[in-house]
Design an enzyme around this catalytic site. Sequence first.
Site, PDB file in Angstrom:
ATOM      1  N   LYS A 100      -9.552  30.436  56.255  1.00 30.86           N
ATOM      2  CA  LYS A 100      -8.980  30.539  54.719  1.00 30.86           C
ATOM      3  C   LYS A 100      -7.432  30.244  54.994  1.00 30.86           C
ATOM      4  CE  LYS A 100     -12.499  30.961  51.869  1.00 30.86           C
ATOM      5  NZ  LYS A 100     -13.325  31.802  51.025  1.00 30.86           N
ATOM      6  N   LYS A 152     -20.455  23.912  56.656  1.00 33.44           N
ATOM      7  CA  LYS A 152     -21.560  24.487  55.918  1.00 33.44           C
ATOM      8  C   LYS A 152     -21.328  23.957  54.611  1.00 33.44           C
ATOM      9  CE  LYS A 152     -19.366  28.667  54.770  1.00 33.44           C
ATOM     10  NZ  LYS A 152     -19.062  29.819  53.752  1.00 33.44           N
ATOM     11  N   LYS A 200     -18.912  26.541  48.166  1.00 35.32           N
ATOM     12  CA  LYS A 200     -18.675  26.529  46.454  1.00 35.32           C
ATOM     13  C   LYS A 200     -17.363  25.774  46.330  1.00 35.32           C
ATOM     14  CE  LYS A 200     -20.093  31.102  45.842  1.00 35.32           C
ATOM     15  NZ  LYS A 200     -19.301  31.992  46.081  1.00 35.32           N
TER      16      LYS A 200
HETATM   17  P1  TYM Z   1     -20.387  33.889  48.983  1.00 35.95           P
HETATM   18  O1  TYM Z   1     -19.935  34.262  47.528  1.00 35.95           O
HETATM   19  O2  TYM Z   1     -19.449  33.082  49.623  1.00 35.95           O
HETATM   20  O3  TYM Z   1     -21.873  33.483  49.167  1.00 35.95           O
HETATM   21  C1  TYM Z   1     -22.721  34.055  48.522  1.00 35.95           C
HETATM   22  C2  TYM Z   1     -24.025  34.276  49.373  1.00 35.95           C
HETATM   23  O4  TYM Z   1     -24.577  32.740  49.850  1.00 35.95           O
HETATM   24  C3  TYM Z   1     -24.580  32.799  51.224  1.00 35.95           C
HETATM   25  N1  TYM Z   1     -24.181  31.178  51.641  1.00 35.95           N
HETATM   26  C4  TYM Z   1     -24.885  30.331  52.132  1.00 35.95           C
HETATM   27  N2  TYM Z   1     -26.154  30.463  52.780  1.00 35.95           N
HETATM   28  C5  TYM Z   1     -26.399  29.509  53.446  1.00 35.95           C
HETATM   29  N3  TYM Z   1     -26.226  28.315  53.693  1.00 35.95           N
HETATM   30  C6  TYM Z   1     -24.680  28.084  53.010  1.00 35.95           C
HETATM   31  N4  TYM Z   1     -24.284  26.932  53.109  1.00 35.95           N
HETATM   32  C7  TYM Z   1     -23.993  29.264  52.289  1.00 35.95           C
HETATM   33  N5  TYM Z   1     -23.060  29.492  51.704  1.00 35.95           N
HETATM   34  C8  TYM Z   1     -23.051  30.782  51.313  1.00 35.95           C
HETATM   35  C9  TYM Z   1     -23.546  33.659  51.867  1.00 35.95           C
HETATM   36  O5  TYM Z   1     -23.903  34.068  53.187  1.00 35.95           O
HETATM   37  C10 TYM Z   1     -23.832  34.943  50.712  1.00 35.95           C
HETATM   38  O6  TYM Z   1     -25.090  35.887  51.359  1.00 35.95           O
HETATM   39  N6  TYM Z   1     -18.175  38.058  50.870  1.00 35.95           N
HETATM   40  C11 TYM Z   1     -19.217  37.383  50.074  1.00 35.95           C
HETATM   41  C12 TYM Z   1     -19.757  38.093  48.878  1.00 35.95           C
HETATM   42  C13 TYM Z   1     -19.867  39.980  48.944  1.00 35.95           C
HETATM   43  C14 TYM Z   1     -20.791  40.417  49.769  1.00 35.95           C
HETATM   44  C15 TYM Z   1     -20.564  41.896  49.545  1.00 35.95           C
HETATM   45  C16 TYM Z   1     -22.038  39.986  50.376  1.00 35.95           C
HETATM   46  C17 TYM Z   1     -18.817  40.731  48.591  1.00 35.95           C
HETATM   47  N7  TYM Z   1     -19.365  42.030  48.816  1.00 35.95           N
HETATM   48  C18 TYM Z   1     -21.464  42.734  49.909  1.00 35.95           C
HETATM   49  C19 TYM Z   1     -22.894  41.062  50.676  1.00 35.95           C
HETATM   50  C20 TYM Z   1     -22.551  42.440  50.480  1.00 35.95           C
HETATM   51  C21 TYM Z   1     -19.235  35.970  49.800  1.00 35.95           C
HETATM   52  O7  TYM Z   1     -17.851  35.684  49.696  1.00 35.95           O
HETATM   53  O8  TYM Z   1     -20.474  35.521  49.697  1.00 35.95           O
END
Ligand code: TYM
Length: 327
Positions: free
Chosen positions: A112, A194, A197
């Site tokens: 990022k 990957k 979003k």
């Molecule tokens: P975020 O919002 O980017 O993604 C949410 C969840 O989706 C999973 N994910 C994927 N899994 C498989 N293939 C993909 N292409 C893919 N893209 C996203 C992510 O691994 C995630 O599980 N930092 C985290 C949010 C967060 C969080 C937390 C998670 C904040 N606090 C505490 C767990 C515990 C995030 O940005 O996820």
Amino acid sequence: MKKRIFSGIRPTGSIHIGNYLGALKNWTELQNKYDSIFCIVDLHALTTPTTAKNLQEKIFDLAAVYLSVGLDPKKCLFFVQSHVPAHAELTWLLNTIAKIPELERMIQFKEKSKERRSNVNAGLLDYPVLMAADILLYQTDAVPVGEDQKQHVEIARTLAKRFNKNYGRTFNVPQVIIKKESARIMALDNPEKKMSKSASSPYNYIALTDSSDAIREKIKRAVTDSGTEIKYSPARPAIANLMNIYHCFSGLTFEKIEQKYQGKGYADFKSDLAELIIAELKPIRRKIKELKNNPAQIKKILDQGAKDARIIAQKTLQEVKKKMGLI
Ligand code: TYM
């Protein structure tokens, strides 16, 4: 006593089938086994530039998604991160034991900060500490996430252990739960990256709210490798990704999929894949639309969730403050 899980999603961009398969769909199963807490991490979303109106909309949209995929507020607790001030407060306290080089090593930070170069906000560097606070406040046993978040859960473990060592046992040290086959869904327009979003092209992902026609079009345009055979091989990442998505939506093994499409080409395979995805997403899409017309119902659920979460979080925060000599 049931073990506790905690996880969250950022309310940014379009929630896609990577989020669904990597996180949401697992959560709907896990909520039956675990004491489950799921968060809408709006403070994390602020590290991506947005407007107040857009962020409010995204928070409600994500709550509608949580409910529509089958998360049940009677079985699990879900709430908006910023409604529980303890998250920001614990972040500051953990900042005093987090080390800059370990934060700079995070892959997501590196990626990022490359995108934004001279304009990197401090929130991006501190992002994993806020995530650690999310997890540790609830004395979490396990964190179900996709592969890309594994390193962040590692930091949460490191900070929990360091705090316990410095100040005496206070936090549970959480495990990570990653479901192998859905851990990393790749982009439809580039199987080396990957699904994301924040991708600039909508052909990168299939959103949970995409129309059936859009899903057909996106799968049709998805990149394929040279050759015509439907055969799983890591050396052919595009077809491997599509077969993996097929497997996640149908439950069929790669072997069964290969047998089914023997002598057939990409066109048949892709057309069936699109219909499989549509069949599963259509009811979800309908529900999201229904719920978006009822923001009062969503607000009620989020208000109750925050109330319950505050009680658990406050207990841990008080203990942390005591241990650190603040009270
Ligand atoms: P975020 O919002 O980017 O993604 C949410 C969840 O989706 C999973 N994910 C994927 N899994 C498989 N293939 C993909 N292409 C893919 N893209 C996203 C992510 O691994 C995630 O599980 N930092 C985290 C949010 C967060 C969080 C937390 C998670 C904040 N606090 C505490 C767990 C515990 C995030 O940005 O996820």
